[in-house]
Write an enzyme that holds these catalytic residues in place. Structure first.
Site, PDB file in Angstrom:
ATOM      1  N   GLU A  89       9.966   1.648  10.412  1.00 42.84           N
ATOM      2  CA  GLU A  89      10.882   2.779  10.149  1.00 42.84           C
ATOM      3  C   GLU A  89      10.070   4.040  10.383  1.00 42.84           C
ATOM      4  O   GLU A  89       9.214   4.380   9.568  1.00 42.84           O
ATOM      5  CB  GLU A  89      11.381   2.725   8.706  1.00 42.84           C
ATOM      6  CG  GLU A  89      12.094   1.440   8.312  1.00 42.84           C
ATOM      7  CD  GLU A  89      13.468   1.296   8.946  1.00 42.84           C
ATOM      8  OE1 GLU A  89      14.015   2.325   9.381  1.00 42.84           O
ATOM      9  OE2 GLU A  89      13.970   0.173   9.020  1.00 42.84           O
ATOM     10  N   GLU A 118       8.467  16.205  15.907  1.00 39.16           N
ATOM     11  CA  GLU A 118       8.831  16.166  14.490  1.00 39.16           C
ATOM     12  C   GLU A 118       7.936  17.128  13.696  1.00 39.16           C
ATOM     13  O   GLU A 118       6.720  17.038  13.763  1.00 39.16           O
ATOM     14  CB  GLU A 118       8.656  14.738  13.947  1.00 39.16           C
ATOM     15  CG  GLU A 118       9.152  14.607  12.528  1.00 39.16           C
ATOM     16  CD  GLU A 118       8.893  13.225  11.922  1.00 39.16           C
ATOM     17  OE1 GLU A 118       7.807  12.678  12.133  1.00 39.16           O
ATOM     18  OE2 GLU A 118       9.788  12.729  11.208  1.00 39.16           O
ATOM     19  N   LYS A 122       0.839  -1.203   0.000  1.00 38.43           N
ATOM     20  CA  LYS A 122       0.000   0.000   0.000  1.00 38.43           C
ATOM     21  C   LYS A 122       0.874   1.252   0.000  1.00 38.43           C
ATOM     22  O   LYS A 122       1.556   1.528   0.977  1.00 38.43           O
ATOM     23  CB  LYS A 122      -0.884   0.004   1.257  1.00 38.43           C
ATOM     24  CG  LYS A 122      -1.819   1.178   1.290  1.00 38.43           C
ATOM     25  CD  LYS A 122      -2.212   1.496   2.702  1.00 38.43           C
ATOM     26  CE  LYS A 122      -2.470   2.946   2.975  1.00 38.43           C
ATOM     27  NZ  LYS A 122      -2.166   3.957   2.005  1.00 38.43           N
ATOM     28  N   THR A 125       1.478   6.054  13.783  1.00 38.62           N
ATOM     29  CA  THR A 125       0.936   4.985  12.930  1.00 38.62           C
ATOM     30  C   THR A 125       1.665   3.667  13.220  1.00 38.62           C
ATOM     31  O   THR A 125       1.040   2.609  13.294  1.00 38.62           O
ATOM     32  CB  THR A 125       1.074   5.344  11.431  1.00 38.62           C
ATOM     33  OG1 THR A 125       0.678   6.690  11.242  1.00 38.62           O
ATOM     34  CG2 THR A 125       0.251   4.437  10.558  1.00 38.62           C
ATOM     35  N   CYS A 152      13.067  11.911   6.276  1.00 36.43           N
ATOM     36  CA  CYS A 152      13.162  11.514   7.682  1.00 36.43           C
ATOM     37  C   CYS A 152      14.575  11.719   8.211  1.00 36.43           C
ATOM     38  O   CYS A 152      14.777  11.787   9.413  1.00 36.43           O
ATOM     39  CB  CYS A 152      12.735  10.063   7.837  1.00 36.43           C
ATOM     40  SG  CYS A 152      13.685   8.977   6.765  1.00 36.43           S
TER      41      CYS A 152
HETATM   42  P1  NAD Z   1       1.834   8.106   8.022  1.00 32.13           P
HETATM   43  O1  NAD Z   1       2.209   7.284   9.200  1.00 32.13           O
HETATM   44  O2  NAD Z   1       0.710   9.041   8.149  1.00 32.13           O
HETATM   45  O3  NAD Z   1       1.499   7.177   6.772  1.00 32.13           O
HETATM   46  C1  NAD Z   1       2.381   6.197   6.298  1.00 32.13           C
HETATM   47  C2  NAD Z   1       1.578   5.107   5.638  1.00 32.13           C
HETATM   48  O4  NAD Z   1       0.802   4.438   6.628  1.00 32.13           O
HETATM   49  C3  NAD Z   1       0.606   5.598   4.578  1.00 32.13           C
HETATM   50  O5  NAD Z   1       0.584   4.696   3.499  1.00 32.13           O
HETATM   51  C4  NAD Z   1      -0.709   5.594   5.335  1.00 32.13           C
HETATM   52  O6  NAD Z   1      -1.828   5.454   4.494  1.00 32.13           O
HETATM   53  C5  NAD Z   1      -0.544   4.368   6.206  1.00 32.13           C
HETATM   54  N1  NAD Z   1      -1.423   4.314   7.391  1.00 32.13           N
HETATM   55  C6  NAD Z   1      -2.049   5.341   8.016  1.00 32.13           C
HETATM   56  N2  NAD Z   1      -2.800   4.866   9.038  1.00 32.13           N
HETATM   57  C7  NAD Z   1      -2.620   3.534   9.070  1.00 32.13           C
HETATM   58  C8  NAD Z   1      -3.098   2.486   9.906  1.00 32.13           C
HETATM   59  N3  NAD Z   1      -3.943   2.727  10.911  1.00 32.13           N
HETATM   60  N4  NAD Z   1      -2.678   1.230   9.671  1.00 32.13           N
HETATM   61  C9  NAD Z   1      -1.810   0.968   8.680  1.00 32.13           C
HETATM   62  N5  NAD Z   1      -1.340   1.906   7.830  1.00 32.13           N
HETATM   63  C10 NAD Z   1      -1.730   3.177   8.027  1.00 32.13           C
HETATM   64  O7  NAD Z   1       3.175   8.852   7.589  1.00 32.13           O
HETATM   65  P2  NAD Z   1       3.330   9.904   6.425  1.00 32.13           P
HETATM   66  O8  NAD Z   1       2.721  11.198   6.876  1.00 32.13           O
HETATM   67  O9  NAD Z   1       2.916   9.307   5.127  1.00 32.13           O
HETATM   68  O10 NAD Z   1       4.926  10.057   6.360  1.00 32.13           O
HETATM   69  C11 NAD Z   1       5.651  10.925   7.171  1.00 32.13           C
HETATM   70  C12 NAD Z   1       6.284  10.173   8.322  1.00 32.13           C
HETATM   71  O11 NAD Z   1       7.086   9.116   7.825  1.00 32.13           O
HETATM   72  C13 NAD Z   1       7.225  11.041   9.125  1.00 32.13           C
HETATM   73  O12 NAD Z   1       7.005  10.781  10.486  1.00 32.13           O
HETATM   74  C14 NAD Z   1       8.598  10.559   8.711  1.00 32.13           C
HETATM   75  O13 NAD Z   1       9.612  10.757   9.655  1.00 32.13           O
HETATM   76  C15 NAD Z   1       8.354   9.116   8.480  1.00 32.13           C
HETATM   77  N6  NAD Z   1       9.379   8.538   7.635  1.00 32.13           N
HETATM   78  C16 NAD Z   1      10.289   7.686   8.190  1.00 32.13           C
HETATM   79  C17 NAD Z   1      11.294   7.131   7.403  1.00 32.13           C
HETATM   80  C18 NAD Z   1      12.300   6.174   7.989  1.00 32.13           C
HETATM   81  O14 NAD Z   1      13.006   5.540   7.210  1.00 32.13           O
HETATM   82  N7  NAD Z   1      12.393   6.030   9.291  1.00 32.13           N
HETATM   83  C19 NAD Z   1      11.359   7.454   6.040  1.00 32.13           C
HETATM   84  C20 NAD Z   1      10.425   8.337   5.516  1.00 32.13           C
HETATM   85  C21 NAD Z   1       9.429   8.867   6.315  1.00 32.13           C
END
Ligand code: NAD
Length: 480
Positions: free
Chosen positions: A248, A384, A173, A230, A282
């Site tokens: 991650e 963040e 997804k 999440t 990130c």
């Molecule tokens: P998010 O957690 O809102 O969404 C990430 C994914 O999870 C999306 O596909 C979303 O649809 C899905 N999701 C949302 N609710 C869910 C649920 N209840 N169950 C399962 N899946 C669900 O994050 P975002 O806003 O898309 O991305 C930004 C975040 O990602 C920031 O916190 C950033 O630091 C982090 N990030 C981390 C890394 C890393 O490698 N550690 C890399 C890139 C981004």
């Protein structure tokens, strides 16, 4: 208007509900495509297809799996200009960045794991005169891969490629905020001859589609990249089913600049590590700690460079920053700038939206923002923001800067600038982060373990770590 489709059992398909969501182009603030509003039923169909494909795919020789993944890598390469344009339009990032970073890396992910699987070996342990043990590594079954919007195809393929290379089938997804290149990838997979059901891509909202992946009893491993809240939710759902989890998550990374650094190099790279991809990586360093002896000199030079960065529409070849990803994210970042002011911060440059004219009048553009005068413990410095906002804080000693750097709940990455080798090692060993860069930033060797400590995640991806995650070890002990 483009209507994105799911990719299930080798075919493009409409969501079972028949409903679609709107996909907005951040550079213009306008709807430009439709996304399937999928639900549990689509995940059920995708998982059933993956389970049917698994017996054959898992027994397909690694060399054959590798050939198909290499073909996908080649097709990404051949379509790189089209993919870069799509990524930039969907996300708001400068097209130059999508061309030079996002798409080449998506190709490399397939290329890297297609070749990596051919070198993946397991251990043997001999008990002299008694027995020999060997560890067999077998694919897990169906893996779930969930990715965020900041580096859409880059992070999506970072999960899918090792899962497939190791012989798993996948239900994936992408973020509903940036679904386009995952959709284009499904067409590439069909063209590459990936057998039906091996990879399934289901589009839609996190709480519906992502949640259904976490809940599904036949999806035995989940690789997730996204926010910490999440990740926590996924862990709460998946842990009682004893699924394998790789999480991650978020970061609030320190960038530690000692007075004995190569000033020009530190300055140049810090501009990039603060604002690349509009600060939405990130690994960006959002808390910049500067040793007091060079604080004012560094601050003035940094603010001067940052204030000259061009914020523009993504196709502008001179754009250093494009649009941030969505209206809600734009508002969230602005609310953090307000909070910083309330907490006593002084905005040195930026702090406000950029108004572009014409077609881009309603886009989500922000000036890169630098703030000083905040306590390391305030919310601006602890939470963040994930946008083009950094804070500057002076320090007097190694102990003091380490205490401030380690005071957050996150532990993803850190950057250290010094010409003193001993100091670099000392600080690198004490800073709480899964990834540390000394005198550089975002230099990535795909063989290295990638991931965070504390609330930045659980587990490591990259190289053989990823292939280990996507396989189940089994020890076989044979009496000599
Ligand atoms: P998010 O957690 O809102 O969404 C990430 C994914 O999870 C999306 O596909 C979303 O649809 C899905 N999701 C949302 N609710 C869910 C649920 N209840 N169950 C399962 N899946 C669900 O994050 P975002 O806003 O898309 O991305 C930004 C975040 O990602 C920031 O916190 C950033 O630091 C982090 N990030 C981390 C890394 C890393 O490698 N550690 C890399 C890139 C981004």
């Amino acid at each position: 208007m483009i209507e994105i489709q799911n990719y299930i059992d080798g075919e493009l398909a409409a969501p079972v509900s028949g409903n679609y969501l709107e996909n907005i182009e951040p550079a213009k603030g306008e709807v430009y495509s439709k996304i399937p509003d999928s639900d549990k039923r689509d995940i059920e169909n995708a998982t059933a297809a993956a389970l049917r494909a698994f017996p054959v795919w898992s027994k397909t020789p690694a060399k054959e799996r590798s050939n198909i993944l290499m073909r996908i890598a080649e097709l990404i390469d051949q379509n790189s200009e089209m993919l870069a344009a799509a990524e930039s339009r969907d996300n708001g990032k400068p097209i130059k960045l999508a061309r030079s970073v996002d798409i080449p890396r998506a190709r490399d992910n397939f290329h890297f794991f297609a070749t990596g699987i051919l070198h993946f070996a397991s251990e043997a342990h001999e008990m002299e005169g008694v027995a020999i043990n060997y560890t067999r590594r077998q694919p897990i079954g169906v893996a779930g891969c969930i990715s965020p919007w900041n580096l859409p195809l880059y992070l999506f393929t970072w999960k899918i490629a090792p899962a497939l290379a190791a012989g798993n089938c996948v239900v994936a997804k992408p973020s509903e905020v940036t679904p386009m290149t995952a959709y284009l990838l499904s067409k590439i997979c069909i063209e590459a001859g990936l057998p039906a059901g091996v990879l399934n891509i289901v589009h839609g909202l996190g709480p519906k589609v992502g949640q259904a992946i976490s809940e599904h009893p036949h999806i035995k491993a989940i690789s997730f990249t996204g926010g910490t809240a999440t990740g926590k939710r996924i862990a709460q759902t998946a842990a009682p089913m004893f699924k394998k989890l790789s999480l991650e998550l978020g970061g609030k990374n320190p960038n530690i600049i000692f007075a004995d650094c190569d000033f020009e190099e530190a300055l140049k790279t810090t501009v990039r590590s603060s604002f690349a991809n509009q600060g939405q990586i990130c690994l960006c360093g959002s808390r910049i700690f500067i040793e007091r002896a060079i604080y004012e000199k560094f601050r003035d030079a940094f603010v001067d460079r940052v204030s000259r960065l061009k914020v523009s529409y993504p196709e502008d070849p001179d754009a250093k920053l494009g649009a941030v990803v969505s209206k809600s994210h734009f508002e969230k970042i602005l609310s953090y700038i307000d909070l910083a002011r309330e907490e006593g911060g002084h905005v040195l440059t930026g702090g406000e939206p950029v108004q572009l004219g014409g077609d881009y009048e309603h886009g989500y553009y922000l000036r890169p923002t630098v703030i000083e005068g905040l306590a390391h413990s305030c919310r601006t410095n602890q939470e963040e923001i994930f946008g083009p906002v950094v804070t500057l804080t002076p320090f007097d000693s190694e102990e003091e800067v380490l205490a401030m750097a380690n005071s957050v709940e996150y532990g993803l990455s850190a950057t250290i600038w010094t010409e003193n080798l001993r100091k670099a090692h000392r600080v690198a060993h004490k800073v709480e982060a899964g990834i540390v860069w000394v005198n550089c930033w975002l230099v990535r060797d795909l063989r290295t373990p990638f991931g965070g400590m504390k609330n930045s995640g659980v587990g490591r991806e990259g190289g053989f770590e990823a292939l280990r995650f996507f396989t189940e070890p089994k020890n076989v002990c044979i009496k000599l």
